[in-house]
Design an enzyme around this catalytic site. Sequence first.
Site, PDB file in Angstrom:
ATOM      1  N   HIS A 112      13.323  39.761  51.604  1.00  0.00           N
ATOM      2  CA  HIS A 112      11.921  40.467  51.156  1.00  0.00           C
ATOM      3  C   HIS A 112      12.342  41.807  51.467  1.00  0.00           C
ATOM      4  CE1 HIS A 112       7.953  41.737  50.999  1.00  0.00           C
ATOM      5  NE2 HIS A 112       8.115  42.131  52.144  1.00  0.00           N
TER       6      HIS A 112
ATOM      7  N   ASN B 160       8.149  48.246  48.470  1.00  0.00           N
ATOM      8  CA  ASN B 160       7.731  47.015  48.850  1.00  0.00           C
ATOM      9  C   ASN B 160       6.742  46.525  47.600  1.00  0.00           C
ATOM     10  OD1 ASN B 160       6.800  44.419  49.901  1.00  0.00           O
ATOM     11  ND2 ASN B 160       6.409  45.432  51.902  1.00  0.00           N
TER      12      ASN B 160
ATOM     13  N   CYS C 146       3.429  38.406  51.333  1.00  0.00           N
ATOM     14  CA  CYS C 146       4.850  38.811  50.648  1.00  0.00           C
ATOM     15  C   CYS C 146       5.740  37.680  50.493  1.00  0.00           C
ATOM     16  CB  CYS C 146       5.514  39.893  51.664  1.00  0.00           C
ATOM     17  SG  CYS C 146       4.517  41.516  51.294  1.00  0.00           S
TER      18      CYS C 146
END
Length: 338
Positions: A264, A294, A125
Amino acid sequence: MSTTSNSPTQHGARIGVLGIGSYLPSQVITNDMLADRAGVTDEWIVRKTGIVTRRAVAPDEATSDLALHAARAALEDAGISPAQLSLVIVGTATPDMAGPSVASLTALALQCPTTTGTFDIQAACAGFLTAVDMASTYLSVRGGYALVIGADTYSRFRNYEDRRTTALWGDGAGAVVLGPADGDTGLLATRITSFPVDSEVGGIPAGGSRLPASHETVDAGLHYVRMNGRRIMEIFQEHIPQMSKDFLHDAGQELEDIDHIVPHQGNQRMVESLPELLGFTRPRLHASARDVGNTGSASIPVTLDRAVRQGAITSGESVLMVSIGAGMTFGFALLRWK
């Protein structure tokens, strides 16, 4: 390994974001569509993650398709043609295939010239900010323009029966065009670093050279995303605050100097915990996990693009971007918006 080992990249020639774009597939996945198979409820998912909906690719879509849509939007916003690109870099952990890279497939679809370099970055990520760091460093020395994309299709790796992970993942892509900045705008500093941990903390166990695809790996569900959410949250809470403050300090900034924070989007609850963790009151926090989940490497550019399109981030304002990925990998970038 020190979690604040490398200093921010101070660019010789200031590099900035000239254009931005994002893309989300049209299919909306609600909590109710996931809850029964995972043995939970919509209320449980919202309470644990803060996520209400997320997007998923169509059967004929893959990561490169999402990347291409976001890339075209960013290029149009920047007024830059594919023929002008020196680099195409894609941060992704869910490529179309083991090879060629998503960057190469995207460059082919854009009809970039043969002089354009292409490669993917796998930093989970944190892939997008890692790619931003690599591209901006390259451009500050060699000049030109770079297309940097974060794109992931985690829905293809979702275990619908795993209540710890099934509700988290959404698909999407975000892109920026990097090039010479105007005035005092642009990237003020970037940093990538890591806190190595066992792969059991998070990842996709099979499909690589250690555990190639087989009947056994498929039957064991080893091609799905696995995650120790509690351990990841502990690492996030323990390291992100000090790492962020050290990064800003080395860049000659403090939290009170920052206008916006785009982290994030691991889940909505994680994002909402940042103000207390960092001890900030002034910067505006931007979140998208509630609506799109996500989206991996795409989460920061998707969230940034949304904030810009809504007029929430305006010219001259500073933006702190913070990412954490499996590994564990970390990326930081400080940007003064164009």
